[in-house]
Design a protein around this motif. Structure first.
Motif, PDB file in Angstrom:
ATOM      1  N   SER A   1       7.002  14.199  12.964  1.00 30.50           N
ATOM      2  CA  SER A   1       8.273  14.634  12.393  1.00 30.50           C
ATOM      3  C   SER A   1       9.458  13.840  12.985  1.00 30.50           C
ATOM      4  CB  SER A   1       8.409  16.127  12.688  1.00 30.50           C
ATOM      5  OG  SER A   1       9.581  16.613  12.186  1.00 30.50           O
ATOM      6  N   GLY A   2       9.410  13.627  14.297  1.00 28.49           N
ATOM      7  CA  GLY A   2      10.504  12.924  14.989  1.00 28.49           C
ATOM      8  C   GLY A   2      10.597  11.453  14.623  1.00 28.49           C
ATOM      9  N   PHE A   3       9.583  10.938  13.933  1.00 35.01           N
ATOM     10  CA  PHE A   3       9.657   9.583  13.390  1.00 35.01           C
ATOM     11  C   PHE A   3      10.081   9.614  11.924  1.00 35.01           C
ATOM     12  CE2 PHE A   3       7.712   6.266  10.820  1.00 35.01           C
ATOM     13  CZ  PHE A   3       8.254   5.132  11.406  1.00 35.01           C
ATOM     14  N   ILE A   4       9.480  10.557  11.174  1.00 31.84           N
ATOM     15  CA  ILE A   4       9.628  10.545   9.709  1.00 31.84           C
ATOM     16  C   ILE A   4      11.025  10.976   9.247  1.00 31.84           C
ATOM     17  CG2 ILE A   4       8.784  11.577   7.541  1.00 31.84           C
ATOM     18  CD1 ILE A   4       6.030  11.922   8.979  1.00 31.84           C
ATOM     19  N   PHE A   5      11.543  12.035   9.888  1.00 31.51           N
ATOM     20  CA  PHE A   5      12.721  12.683   9.301  1.00 31.51           C
ATOM     21  C   PHE A   5      14.018  12.307   9.993  1.00 31.51           C
ATOM     22  CE2 PHE A   5       9.114  15.464   8.245  1.00 31.51           C
ATOM     23  CZ  PHE A   5       9.209  15.419   6.862  1.00 31.51           C
ATOM     24  N   THR A   6      14.163  11.066  10.375  1.00 30.71           N
ATOM     25  CA  THR A   6      15.425  10.653  11.009  1.00 30.71           C
ATOM     26  C   THR A   6      15.742   9.213  10.617  1.00 30.71           C
ATOM     27  OG1 THR A   6      16.602  10.598  13.126  1.00 30.71           O
ATOM     28  CG2 THR A   6      14.329   9.880  13.190  1.00 30.71           C
ATOM     29  N   THR A   7      17.006   8.909  10.547  1.00 31.63           N
ATOM     30  CA  THR A   7      17.434   7.562  10.148  1.00 31.63           C
ATOM     31  C   THR A   7      16.950   6.521  11.165  1.00 31.63           C
ATOM     32  OG1 THR A   7      19.359   8.527   9.103  1.00 31.63           O
ATOM     33  CG2 THR A   7      19.503   6.187   9.597  1.00 31.63           C
ATOM     34  N   SER A   8      16.480   5.413  10.663  1.00 29.14           N
ATOM     35  CA  SER A   8      15.908   4.385  11.551  1.00 29.14           C
ATOM     36  C   SER A   8      17.013   3.652  12.325  1.00 29.14           C
ATOM     37  CB  SER A   8      15.083   3.406  10.727  1.00 29.14           C
ATOM     38  OG  SER A   8      15.895   2.850   9.721  1.00 29.14           O
ATOM     39  N   LEU A   9      16.579   2.883  13.313  1.00 29.40           N
ATOM     40  CA  LEU A   9      17.537   2.155  14.172  1.00 29.40           C
ATOM     41  C   LEU A   9      18.386   1.197  13.339  1.00 29.40           C
ATOM     42  CD1 LEU A   9      15.241   1.196  17.205  1.00 29.40           C
ATOM     43  CD2 LEU A   9      17.024   2.952  17.164  1.00 29.40           C
ATOM     44  N   PRO A  10      19.675   1.091  13.645  1.00 29.97           N
ATOM     45  CA  PRO A  10      20.537   0.183  12.889  1.00 29.97           C
ATOM     46  C   PRO A  10      20.221  -1.289  13.193  1.00 29.97           C
ATOM     47  CG  PRO A  10      21.763   1.288  14.624  1.00 29.97           C
ATOM     48  CD  PRO A  10      20.392   1.864  14.644  1.00 29.97           C
ATOM     49  N   PRO A  11      20.603  -2.193  12.280  1.00 31.44           N
ATOM     50  CA  PRO A  11      20.261  -3.614  12.445  1.00 31.44           C
ATOM     51  C   PRO A  11      20.724  -4.198  13.781  1.00 31.44           C
ATOM     52  CG  PRO A  11      21.250  -3.213  10.288  1.00 31.44           C
ATOM     53  CD  PRO A  11      21.320  -1.921  11.024  1.00 31.44           C
ATOM     54  N   ALA A  12      21.930  -3.845  14.223  1.00 32.02           N
ATOM     55  CA  ALA A  12      22.452  -4.438  15.461  1.00 32.02           C
ATOM     56  C   ALA A  12      21.543  -4.102  16.643  1.00 32.02           C
ATOM     57  CB  ALA A  12      23.864  -3.922  15.724  1.00 32.02           C
ATOM     58  N   VAL A  13      21.088  -2.863  16.683  1.00 31.74           N
ATOM     59  CA  VAL A  13      20.244  -2.395  17.792  1.00 31.74           C
ATOM     60  C   VAL A  13      18.872  -3.072  17.737  1.00 31.74           C
ATOM     61  CG1 VAL A  13      19.033  -0.323  18.601  1.00 31.74           C
ATOM     62  CG2 VAL A  13      21.448  -0.194  17.999  1.00 31.74           C
TER      63      VAL A  13
ATOM     64  N   SER B   1      21.026   1.285   8.932  1.00 28.21           N
ATOM     65  CA  SER B   1      19.773   0.923   8.270  1.00 28.21           C
ATOM     66  C   SER B   1      19.722   1.526   6.874  1.00 28.21           C
ATOM     67  CB  SER B   1      18.593   1.440   9.082  1.00 28.21           C
ATOM     68  OG  SER B   1      18.548   2.849   8.990  1.00 28.21           O
ATOM     69  N   GLY B   2      20.518   2.548   6.661  1.00 29.55           N
ATOM     70  CA  GLY B   2      20.616   3.113   5.323  1.00 29.55           C
ATOM     71  C   GLY B   2      19.695   4.279   5.036  1.00 29.55           C
ATOM     72  N   GLY B   3      18.836   4.649   5.980  1.00 29.73           N
ATOM     73  CA  GLY B   3      17.978   5.807   5.701  1.00 29.73           C
ATOM     74  C   GLY B   3      16.855   5.953   6.704  1.00 29.73           C
ATOM     75  N   THR B   4      15.979   6.903   6.400  1.00 29.32           N
ATOM     76  CA  THR B   4      14.767   7.047   7.215  1.00 29.32           C
ATOM     77  C   THR B   4      13.851   5.877   6.871  1.00 29.32           C
ATOM     78  OG1 THR B   4      13.597   8.304   5.528  1.00 29.32           O
ATOM     79  CG2 THR B   4      14.957   9.559   7.068  1.00 29.32           C
ATOM     80  N   ARG B   5      12.843   5.661   7.697  1.00 28.95           N
ATOM     81  CA  ARG B   5      11.946   4.537   7.426  1.00 28.95           C
ATOM     82  C   ARG B   5      11.307   4.662   6.047  1.00 28.95           C
ATOM     83  NH1 ARG B   5      10.183   1.484  11.904  1.00 28.95           N
ATOM     84  NH2 ARG B   5       8.864   0.384  10.425  1.00 28.95           N
ATOM     85  N   ASN B   6      11.040   5.919   5.633  1.00 28.61           N
ATOM     86  CA  ASN B   6      10.362   6.169   4.365  1.00 28.61           C
ATOM     87  C   ASN B   6      11.279   5.966   3.163  1.00 28.61           C
ATOM     88  OD1 ASN B   6       8.108   7.045   2.889  1.00 28.61           O
ATOM     89  ND2 ASN B   6       8.966   9.096   2.729  1.00 28.61           N
ATOM     90  N   ILE B   7      12.572   6.271   3.370  1.00 26.78           N
ATOM     91  CA  ILE B   7      13.494   6.224   2.225  1.00 26.78           C
ATOM     92  C   ILE B   7      14.522   5.125   2.457  1.00 26.78           C
ATOM     93  CG2 ILE B   7      15.115   7.544   0.799  1.00 26.78           C
ATOM     94  CD1 ILE B   7      13.603  10.062   1.590  1.00 26.78           C
ATOM     95  N   SER B   8      14.193   3.945   2.094  1.00 25.02           N
ATOM     96  CA  SER B   8      15.043   2.739   2.097  1.00 25.02           C
ATOM     97  C   SER B   8      15.491   2.272   3.486  1.00 25.02           C
ATOM     98  CB  SER B   8      16.261   2.921   1.181  1.00 25.02           C
ATOM     99  OG  SER B   8      17.319   3.549   1.863  1.00 25.02           O
ATOM    100  N   GLY B   9      14.979   2.904   4.547  1.00 21.43           N
ATOM    101  CA  GLY B   9      15.461   2.535   5.885  1.00 21.43           C
ATOM    102  C   GLY B   9      14.517   1.644   6.681  1.00 21.43           C
ATOM    103  N   THR B  10      13.514   1.042   6.021  1.00 22.53           N
ATOM    104  CA  THR B  10      12.687   0.070   6.748  1.00 22.53           C
ATOM    105  C   THR B  10      13.230  -1.321   6.468  1.00 22.53           C
ATOM    106  OG1 THR B  10      10.710   1.440   6.736  1.00 22.53           O
ATOM    107  CG2 THR B  10      10.357  -0.912   7.028  1.00 22.53           C
ATOM    108  N   GLY B  11      13.837  -1.916   7.497  1.00 22.50           N
ATOM    109  CA  GLY B  11      14.391  -3.259   7.342  1.00 22.50           C
ATOM    110  C   GLY B  11      13.378  -4.274   7.846  1.00 22.50           C
TER     111      GLY B  11
END
Ligand SMILES: Cc1ncc(COP(=O)(O)O)c(C=O)c1O
Length: 411
Positions: A279-291, A87-97
């Motif tokens: 915290s467990g939502f904000i500071f971790t990379t989001s789920l990858p596109p395949a998932v 996904s490229g990042g956390t949801r906040n930093i470029s990881g919201t697809g």
């Protein structure tokens, strides 16, 4: 001075002594031939011949076998080729697809809630949400069923909010505890729709009634309910027509939906609150596109094809029927999870080992601390891919071992 190596070795030895050292079975699941897998035995297996062999898996949480579904596999491959592996990042930093947003909307619709929020896993969804609620709502008290999942216990503990434990599914005990609390105090009742080790269902409506009476929120873990129950796999609360009585529904894609990842669903405000503070939502990379694509497609598949759930439940009913004519004392607690109580760790381990080594049937022994001491068991779960012949062979093999070990027989 502590000798670290000795310390670790001693802790491991303790587990061996109590027959609860965990051995991970090395499996290559066959995508095109479920429920079979290629087992790579190790020296711990007790076999002389360590060459790989085909075994049937009897303890998978991929309940509906959806991890083998062609449309879902295609969706995963397509998403990777369109968007890449990460996904490229956390949801906040470029990881919201776009797929995350589509999936959250789809989950909200499935559970008839205003919004939903994705997490890395069901564990993280519970841990992060309960920690945040307990941490942020001043003077909150959790009322927790004594058998909730480890991830819920961790979340409540980490929040440092007060946690009152009520006896398992015991409404009188829950009400006694609610009565003692200041009516003005914020409260959340935390429970599970299908308890994973005994397979029993919570009295959802009666708990929701108590929540209304004492002005508590309801938090329901539907991890073992989604996919398997309710129209389109919306879970047990949906099957019972009780979705509007549950404030926060937590679920995952790793079991009935055959994928990976977790979520919560609730009001727009509640979801936005968790999104903004957890915290467990904000500071971790989001789920990858395949998932994410697999989860979206799995929901579509179950919505359109009711035969998958039907075929699964038909097999569960058949296995229970076969067991009820056998000497094996199983627990029928009204769900698809079939626990077979063995009662001690040594026999449980031996049964599992012999089923695997002699019969090419893999069932993981379940020991303390997953279940209390004395509650050691084999926990059988099926998929629509277990044929009736396979089920017959399984019951016959287990019955033979049961007599050989002279274990307590069904009355
Ligand atoms: C009741 C319950 N909740 C949550 C989880 C965690 O889900 P996940 O495997 O997606 O982390 C599990 C996993 O076994 C579970 O049994």
């Amino acid at each position: 001075m502590i000798d670290y190596k000795d310390f670790f070795a001693q802790k491991i030895q303790n587990l061996h002594d109590e027959h609860r050292y965990r051995i991970f079975i090395d499996l290559e699941r066959f995508q095109d031939n479920p429920p079979f897998a290629l087992w790579h035995p190790t020296a711990q297996s007790g076999l002389d011949d360590l060459s790989p062999r085909k075994v049937a898996v009897w303890c998978s949480n991929d309940y509906l076998g959806l991890s083998h579904h062609p449309s879902i596999i295609r969706a995963q491959i397509k998403a990777t080729s369109l968007y890449g592996t990460s996904s490229g990042g956390t949801r906040n930093i470029s990881g919201t697809g776009h797929l995350h947003n589509l999936l959250e909307a789809r989950i909200a619709k499935l559970h008839q809630k205003e919004n939903a929020l994705l997490f890395s896993s069901g564990y993280v969804a519970n841990e992060a949400t309960l920690t945040t609620l307990g941490d942020q709502i001043s003077d909150l008290v959790f009322l927790s069923d004594e058998k909730v999942h480890a991830s819920m216990i961790q979340g409540m503990r980490h929040s440092r909010a007060e946690r009152i434990i009520f006896k398992h599914s015991d409404l009188a005990d829950l009400e006694d505890k609610l009565k003692t609390l200041d009516p003005m105090r914020p409260k959340i009742i935390v429970f599970v729709s299908v308890y994973s080790m005994d397979g029993d269902r919570a009295p959802i409506e009666a708990i929701a009634d108590l929540a209304r009476k004492y002005n508590a929120l309801t938090y329901l873990d539907e991890v073992h309910g989604v996919g398997v129950y309710g129209a389109g796999g919306a879970g047990v609360a949906a099957e019972l027509g009780l979705l509007d009585r549950i404030d926060i529904i937590q679920g995952n894609f790793a079991k009935g939906f055959g994928g990976f990842g977790g979520y919560i669903a609730g009001t727009r405000e509640c979801i936005d609150f968790v999104r903004s503070y957890a915290s467990g939502f904000i500071f971790t990379t989001s789920l990858p596109p395949a998932v994410t694509a697999a989860a979206l497609t799995a929901i579509d598949v179950l919505e359109k094809d009711v035969s998958i759930q039907a075929s699964f439940h038909e097999r569960v009913a058949y296995l229970k029927r076969r067991l009820s004519y056998s000497i094996i004392p199983f627990i029928d607690s009204g769900s698809h999870i079939i626990p077979i109580r063995v009662g001690d760790a040594a026999h449980c381990h031996l049964l599992s080992q012999r089923l695997l080594n002699q019969n090419n049937m893999y069932v993981q022994p379940i020991n303390f601390p997953t279940v209390p001491r004395g509650g050691e068991r084999l926990r059988i779960t099926l998929t629509p891919h277990h044929t009736f012949d396979l089920i017959d062979d399984f019951v016959d093999a287990l019955s033979k071992l049961w007599s050989e070990f002279k274990l307590r027989q069904a009355a």
